[in-house]
Design an enzyme around this catalytic site. Sequence first.
Site, PDB file in Angstrom:
ATOM      1  N   SER A 160      76.770 -43.644  -6.514  1.00  0.00           N
ATOM      2  CA  SER A 160      77.467 -42.603  -5.042  1.00  0.00           C
ATOM      3  C   SER A 160      76.842 -41.516  -4.418  1.00  0.00           C
ATOM      4  O   SER A 160      77.220 -41.049  -3.851  1.00  0.00           O
ATOM      5  CB  SER A 160      78.592 -42.411  -5.407  1.00  0.00           C
ATOM      6  OG  SER A 160      79.454 -43.196  -5.591  1.00  0.00           O
ATOM      7  N   HIS A 187      69.929 -12.662  -7.766  1.00  0.00           N
ATOM      8  CA  HIS A 187      70.843 -13.597  -8.186  1.00  0.00           C
ATOM      9  C   HIS A 187      70.809 -15.004  -7.763  1.00  0.00           C
ATOM     10  O   HIS A 187      70.292 -14.965  -6.845  1.00  0.00           O
ATOM     11  CB  HIS A 187      72.604 -12.719  -8.595  1.00  0.00           C
ATOM     12  CG  HIS A 187      73.035 -14.035  -8.727  1.00  0.00           C
ATOM     13  ND1 HIS A 187      73.713 -14.308 -10.047  1.00  0.00           N
ATOM     14  CD2 HIS A 187      73.677 -14.997  -7.973  1.00  0.00           C
ATOM     15  CE1 HIS A 187      74.468 -15.044 -10.140  1.00  0.00           C
ATOM     16  NE2 HIS A 187      74.646 -15.576  -9.163  1.00  0.00           N
ATOM     17  N   SER A 214      71.792 -19.244  -9.467  1.00  0.00           N
ATOM     18  CA  SER A 214      72.376 -19.749 -10.203  1.00  0.00           C
ATOM     19  C   SER A 214      73.091 -20.653  -9.304  1.00  0.00           C
ATOM     20  O   SER A 214      72.836 -21.343  -8.385  1.00  0.00           O
ATOM     21  CB  SER A 214      74.276 -19.032 -10.793  1.00  0.00           C
ATOM     22  OG  SER A 214      74.892 -18.286  -9.446  1.00  0.00           O
ATOM     23  N   GLY A 225      76.641 -22.353  -9.786  1.00  0.00           N
ATOM     24  CA  GLY A 225      77.695 -22.525  -9.559  1.00  0.00           C
ATOM     25  C   GLY A 225      78.371 -24.204 -10.490  1.00  0.00           C
ATOM     26  O   GLY A 225      79.359 -24.618 -10.229  1.00  0.00           O
ATOM     27  N   ARG A 226      77.662 -24.487 -11.642  1.00  0.00           N
ATOM     28  CA  ARG A 226      78.051 -25.744 -11.895  1.00  0.00           C
ATOM     29  C   ARG A 226      78.659 -25.003 -13.682  1.00  0.00           C
ATOM     30  O   ARG A 226      78.860 -24.092 -13.469  1.00  0.00           O
ATOM     31  CB  ARG A 226      77.040 -26.632 -12.592  1.00  0.00           C
ATOM     32  CG  ARG A 226      76.103 -27.158 -11.161  1.00  0.00           C
ATOM     33  CD  ARG A 226      74.885 -27.937 -11.386  1.00  0.00           C
ATOM     34  NE  ARG A 226      76.129 -29.442 -11.774  1.00  0.00           N
ATOM     35  CZ  ARG A 226      74.963 -30.386 -12.123  1.00  0.00           C
ATOM     36  NH1 ARG A 226      73.886 -30.298 -11.688  1.00  0.00           N
ATOM     37  NH2 ARG A 226      75.921 -31.757 -12.181  1.00  0.00           N
ATOM     38  N   SER A 244      75.696 -25.337 -16.432  1.00  0.00           N
ATOM     39  CA  SER A 244      75.837 -24.083 -16.169  1.00  0.00           C
ATOM     40  C   SER A 244      74.768 -23.215 -16.121  1.00  0.00           C
ATOM     41  O   SER A 244      74.287 -23.726 -17.427  1.00  0.00           O
ATOM     42  CB  SER A 244      77.342 -22.987 -16.202  1.00  0.00           C
ATOM     43  OG  SER A 244      77.132 -22.303 -15.452  1.00  0.00           O
ATOM     44  N   ASN A 267      70.310 -12.888 -13.605  1.00  0.00           N
ATOM     45  CA  ASN A 267      69.838 -11.719 -12.623  1.00  0.00           C
ATOM     46  C   ASN A 267      68.966 -10.880 -12.880  1.00  0.00           C
ATOM     47  O   ASN A 267      68.419 -10.899 -13.948  1.00  0.00           O
ATOM     48  CB  ASN A 267      71.134 -10.882 -13.097  1.00  0.00           C
ATOM     49  CG  ASN A 267      72.652 -11.266 -12.540  1.00  0.00           C
ATOM     50  OD1 ASN A 267      72.687 -11.938 -11.311  1.00  0.00           O
ATOM     51  ND2 ASN A 267      73.491 -11.815 -13.481  1.00  0.00           N
ATOM     52  N   ASP A 283      74.270 -18.026 -20.085  1.00  0.00           N
ATOM     53  CA  ASP A 283      73.476 -20.055 -19.852  1.00  0.00           C
ATOM     54  C   ASP A 283      72.351 -20.999 -20.278  1.00  0.00           C
ATOM     55  O   ASP A 283      72.044 -21.887 -20.930  1.00  0.00           O
ATOM     56  CB  ASP A 283      73.788 -20.408 -18.274  1.00  0.00           C
ATOM     57  CG  ASP A 283      74.910 -19.989 -18.468  1.00  0.00           C
ATOM     58  OD1 ASP A 283      76.270 -20.279 -18.313  1.00  0.00           O
ATOM     59  OD2 ASP A 283      74.743 -19.723 -16.756  1.00  0.00           O
TER      60      ASP A 283
END
Length: 335
Positions: A168, A205, A207, A209-210, A215, A219, A250
Site C-alpha cells: 500500500s 531537535h 526526531s 515521531g514514531r 522511535s 537534541n 532511542d
Amino acid sequence: MVGKTEAGGCRLGAALLVATGVLVAPVAKAGDPAACAAIADNTERLACYDAAVGRNHQEAPPAPVSDSPPFTARWELDAEDKHGSFLIKPYKPTYMLLGRWTTSANRQPGSPSPLHSVTEAQDVVPVEAKYQISFKTKLWEGLVGHHGDLWLGYTQQSSWQVYNKSNSSPFRETDYEPELMAVFRSNLDAGLGFKVKMLAVGLNHQSNGRAVPLSRSWNRITAQVGVERGDFALVLRPWYRLPEKASHDDNPDIGRYLGYGDLQAMWKLGEHGIGLNLRGPLLAGRGSAQLDWSFPIHRNLKGFVQLFNGFGETLIDYNHRQTTLGIGVSLVDWL
C-alpha cells in the site's frame, strides 16, 4: 438600448459582486481626486488619484536586487539585505526525488536501546521517492543592540515507498527538524578572498515521531561558522549532543555514526547549484558524504540529482550503511 439578455447579465454580475462581498471602487472624474479617498485598497486608490489628475498610472517598480553575495543575502547579514521579521525564507534545499535507488534497503532497523530493534524483516523495496521541504523565518532582528538575528528553521524529509504497491505504498520514514539559531554578522578576512561572514549558535531537535521500536530522536547544541567568497560558501557546523536518560534514549550510539559535526559546501554556478556535505568520522569508516546538483529545466523549476554514501541518510538509518542515487526536481537550492 440595452437588450434583455445584456441587462440580465448586468444584474447577475452585480448580484455576484454583492454576494461575494466585492465592492466596486468609485471612479474619479478628471480634476476630482476627492472621490478617491473612499477606496480602501492602496493600489486602486493610487490609480484613482493618478486618473483624477491626468497622470498615467504605473505599477510600483520591483524591489532592487541585492548586490550582496548569495550566502550573505540568504541570511540577511548586511544592512541592505534586511527584510524584517516573520517572513518565510529559504533554508536548505526543497526538492522531490521521483526515484531514489539504494544498494542496501534497511529492512530490519535496530538500536542498542532496549526494545528499539525490529525483530522481523520489513517489506521494503530498494526504489522509493524522497522529498524535503525547508524554510526559516526571522523571529527577532537586533538581538544585541543592532547586531544579531534570531531565526527559527524547519526541515522535513520523507522517504516514501510509493512503488511498493504490495504494501500500500507507505511512508517508510519522516524526519522532523526544528531549530532555533542566533546568527551574527562577521567580516573577518580569512585570506585568498574569503571572508568569515556568519557566526551562529543554536538549539536543534530531530526526531521521526514514531513509536517503539522505530522511535529515533536527539537534541543538539550547534555552532556555525560561515565562510564566503563570491558565489561559493562553506559552513562548518560542530555540535554537542544533549545527554538523555538511558531509559529515554532511542539511539545511544548515534554519535559513533553521525559524529560531532559536518561541513557544508555550496556553489552557485550560473543557473546550476552544487552542494557537498561531509559529516562525521569519515576517516574511521563511518559518517557520510552527500552530493547535490541542480540544473535548469524551465524558469524556477530545476532538475535535481542527489548521491549519498555512508550512514544516516535518515534517522531510522543512522547506523545503516548504504549508497543511494536519487533523481527529481527542486524549487530551492542551497544558494
